[in-house]
Design an enzyme around this catalytic site. Structure first.
Site, mmCIF file in Angstrom:
data_model
loop_
_atom_site.group_PDB
_atom_site.id
_atom_site.type_symbol
_atom_site.label_atom_id
_atom_site.label_comp_id
_atom_site.label_asym_id
_atom_site.label_seq_id
_atom_site.Cartn_x
_atom_site.Cartn_y
_atom_site.Cartn_z
ATOM 1 N N GLY A 202 0.861 -1.177 -0.143
ATOM 2 C CA GLY A 202 -0.031 0.048 0.084
ATOM 3 C C GLY A 202 0.944 1.113 -0.072
ATOM 4 N N GLY A 203 2.082 1.239 -0.451
ATOM 5 C CA GLY A 203 2.886 2.379 -0.535
ATOM 6 C C GLY A 203 3.592 2.972 0.838
ATOM 7 N N HIS A 273 2.387 6.681 -3.898
ATOM 8 C CA HIS A 273 2.631 5.067 -4.528
ATOM 9 C C HIS A 273 1.408 4.244 -4.124
ATOM 10 C CE1 HIS A 273 6.738 6.175 -4.791
ATOM 11 N NE2 HIS A 273 6.835 6.526 -3.400
ATOM 12 N N ARG A 330 -4.518 -11.503 -1.195
ATOM 13 C CA ARG A 330 -5.636 -11.214 -0.819
ATOM 14 C C ARG A 330 -6.475 -10.731 -1.874
ATOM 15 N NH1 ARG A 330 -4.841 -5.731 -1.351
ATOM 16 N NH2 ARG A 330 -3.001 -4.722 -0.581
#
Length: 709
Positions: A202-203, A273, A330
């Protein structure tokens, strides 16, 4: 289920037949296991917001009862109301509620649920949670813990992928984590490099370092963010590929050794990101590259014995050569675009695989049709470096869901976007037979998404989807940076026509408020409390600010809804009609013969106007003596841009600072934010320490009134 059918109605019919056929077989719980299939009839959804609602929709379709969990601030949330049962699991802080594994397992036991779906985020990629579920004899709707662990550690995943023949990028993934070794490896690789948290996603814990002088500060910040997010501050260093594309492949595996790919998504356009808009299939990719991507992703999944839904992410250069980046073990936020082009329900597949079934389709049976876009609608301020926000959804109106327009959300009008969680409000997903049609539908749907109460990225998304290069499919991860001036055009004063429409709308709303209750005519001058007359006509003066300047406007009502508007030397003739449907107000305005249909919302002295041209707003200018204290509070002091927690203080009382110098770092909405000195001067007082929670607009540091020379 038959191979992909291009006719939408026939596709839906076959899908429904498939569901009905299997409802009598799978996903029904029995203490025994028949032919390797475990039966499920109650599911805990260990998440919140739109993904919790998304999972519940499929569970309901399959006849599975759902159990929600909720924190203090989510007591009245949409996912709680949707579920068949709901259990309180603690305070707002995620670590005390949604990340508390024991509490989630306890809910499964108390509710007699046989399975837990973790959604994405929170516990979805925690191997310890998958292991705890197995130990407690609860089905974890996800891959085995070994796959999560191997793919969750970037250094390990790179090694496994290399052994499996999946292309990887040059980098250092070693055990020596000293600052000196990491910097030395960066110099060997050559700048620019990318620092990544070994357990990242997730950056978070990710920094681009352009030159050696920036390395130490970037490493410290990345380590700190990684430790807070993943309880691990180990890093890897990789060569940074400039202007790459971010292309990912949806994979699925079952317990019988079958693995398939469901084609690729392009997620290149990002900020911080993190993805902001996604599409499937990826534009401009040949069928040969598409096949190679899919086959590489399947090799990656098989290398770790993967089952369930996963996403293999690749960096792609200008020559369409691609390199493994990471695997998300996931369901992804952007999975709906894959569903839209394949006609498949990925959550349904997750549940069936978790119950022990084989994959419903083999690779030769899977095809795609059309093009789909997903736009993530966030509570954030794109004009202020996409600073995330929070607050109430005072007004919320969406486009109408249909076969081609899908809205994934966990909020309704009146809800709050909480500072404690991700600021995503909704996902808007569209599908059409070709990319240009899908893009036009996306832009039209974005204009119909009306939100008042907090800042959003809607206007930015409209600008982005309208950009010529985006329309051509020429995207990369630097897209926003490369076209910044075009995506963020210089603010201009509103045209006289726009101000005239706003003035008529305001007059109509005022008429509605001030009309005498005994009068049947909303335009009757006898029902108005704040107007004056000019030659028998009803007239009033307004001062409106369009964000750039104050404009004095005279609005004169003649008769039967006719107005004369004067703005400077411009005199315009207009007509307006107000329609009220519950909380929704719309105005049909004609200005000099041009008719516009506008949705209007007045909130805190600001009129918001939504039309086919987008969203704009005007403010009523108020006298100085009643301006709020927030307008006058910041006399050059450093203030908190949002509610959050102070994680680092770089200055002390009496210290001299220069404008732009970093004085504090705060954490909010799961991201770190730098607080810079707003001007040169000597600090009089630092009001907060590390670990303190601060409210939005709180003064963080104050300056001495005069700087001693």
């Amino acid at each position: 289920m038959a191979a992909f059918v291009k006719d939408q109605k026939l596709r839906n019919l076959l899908k429904n037949v498939y569901i009905c056929k299997h409802l009598t077989k799978a996903l029904r719980y029995n203490s025994s296991i028949e032919n390797g299939v475990k039966y499920i009839d109650k599911l805990v959804v260990a998440n919140r917001g739109e993904i919790a609602c998304r999972v519940m929709n499929t569970a309901r379709k399959l006849g599975i009862k759902t159990v929600a969990v909720f924190s203090d601030v989510d007591r009245n949330a949409k996912h709680v109301k949707m579920a068949d049962e709901a259990y309180h699991i603690g305070p707002a802080a995620a670590r005390d509620s949604y990340l508390n594994m024991d509490k989630i397992i306890d809910v499964a036991n108390r509710s007699s649920a046989q399975a837990i779906h973790p959604g994405y985020g929170f516990l979805s990629e925690k191997p310890e949670f998958a292991e705890l579920c197995l130990k407690q004899n609860v089905i974890f709707v996800g891959p085995p813990s070994s796959a999560i662990r191997d793919m969750g550690i970037k250094s390990t995943s790179k090694r496994i992928m290399s052994d499996a023949g999946v292309p990887i990028i040059q980098g250092y993934h070693g055990d020596d984590q000293s600052d000196e070794r990491l910097k030395s490896e960066a110099e060997k690789i050559g700048y620019p490099v990318m620092l990544k948290a070994v357990r990242g996603g997730g950056g978070k814990g990710m920094r681009i370092v352009w030159k050696a002088e920036e390395f130490n500060d970037a490493l410290e910040s990345a380590r700190r963010e990684s430790l807070k997010s993943f309880n691990d501050d180990n890093m890897l260093v990789e060569k940074f590929v400039e202007s790459p594309r971010h292309v990912e492949v949806q994979v699925f595996g079952d317990n019988s050794g079958n693995t398939v790919y469901l084609f690729e998504r392009d997620c290149s356009v990002q900020r911080r990101h993190q993805k902001i808009i996604e599409e499937a299939p990826a534009p401009g990719i040949s069928s040969e590259v598409r096949r190679k991507l899919g086959e590489a992703a399947v090799r990656a999944a098989k290398a770790v014995g993967y089952t369930g839904a996963g996403t293999v992410e690749f960096i792609m250069d200008k020559n369409h050569d691609f390199y493994f980046m990471e695997m998300n073990t996931r369901l992804q936020v952007e999975h709906p675009v894959t569903e839209m082009i394949t006609g498949l329900d990925l959550v349904e597949w997750q549940l069936r695989v978790a119950a022990g079934e084989t994959l419903p389709l083999q690779q030769s049976d899977i095809d795609f049709n059309g093009y789909s876009f997903e736009a993530r609608i966030y509570a954030e301020d794109p004009d202020n470096d996409f600073l995330p926000g929070a607050g109430p959804l005072v007004h919320l109106q969406t486009p109408s869901p249909s076969e081609h327009v899908r809205i994934e959300t966990g909020v309704v009008q009146g809800d709050d976007v909480s500072v404690h969680y991700d600021p995503m409000i909704a996902k808007l997903v569209v599908w059409c037979k070709d990319r240009p049609s899908s893009l036009r539908l996306l832009k039209d749907s974005l204009r119909k998404y009306n939100i008042v109460g907090l800042s959003t990225n809607l206007n930015f998304l409209i600008n982005l989807s309208s950009h010529e290069e985006f329309q051509k499919g020429n995207v990369n991860t630097d897209f926003i940076q490369d076209y910044y001036s075009e995506l963020f055009p210089e603010k201009k004063s509103l045209s006289s026509d726009s101000l005239a429409r706003a003035s008529i709308s305001l007059a109509l709303l005022d008429f509605k408020k001030s009309i005498n209750k005994n009068s049947a005519d909303m335009f009757s001058p006898w029902g108005l409390s704040s107007s004056f007359r000019v030659n028998g006509s009803l007239s009033r003066k307004l001062i409106l600010n369009d964000g750039e300047s104050d404009v004095e406007i005279t609005v004169r009502f003649e008769n039967e809804g006719h107005f004369i508007i004067q703005i400077g030397e411009d005199v315009m003739h207009g007509h307006g009609n107000l329609e009220v449907d519950g909380s929704h107000k719309s105005v049909t305005v004609t200005v000099d013969g041009v008719v516009s249909k506008i949705s209007v919302v007045e909130h805190d002295g600001t009129l918001h106007l939504f039309s086919s041209e987008g969203h704009y707003k005007v403010h009523r200018v108020v006298p100085e003596f009643i301006k709020s204290k927030s307008d006058a509070m910041n006399m050059g002091d450093a203030v908190a841009p949002m509610t959050g927690t102070i994680v680092k203080v770089n200055v002390e009382n009496g210290q001299t600072v220069k404008e732009g110098e970093v004085v504090m770092i705060m954490e909010a909405m799961k991201m770190e934010h730098v607080i810079s000195a707003p001007k040169d001067g000597i600090i009089e007082k630092v009001f907060y320490s590390e670990g303190d929670t601060v409210e939005r607009n709180s003064v963080l540091i104050s300056y001495q009134k005069e700087t001693e020379k």
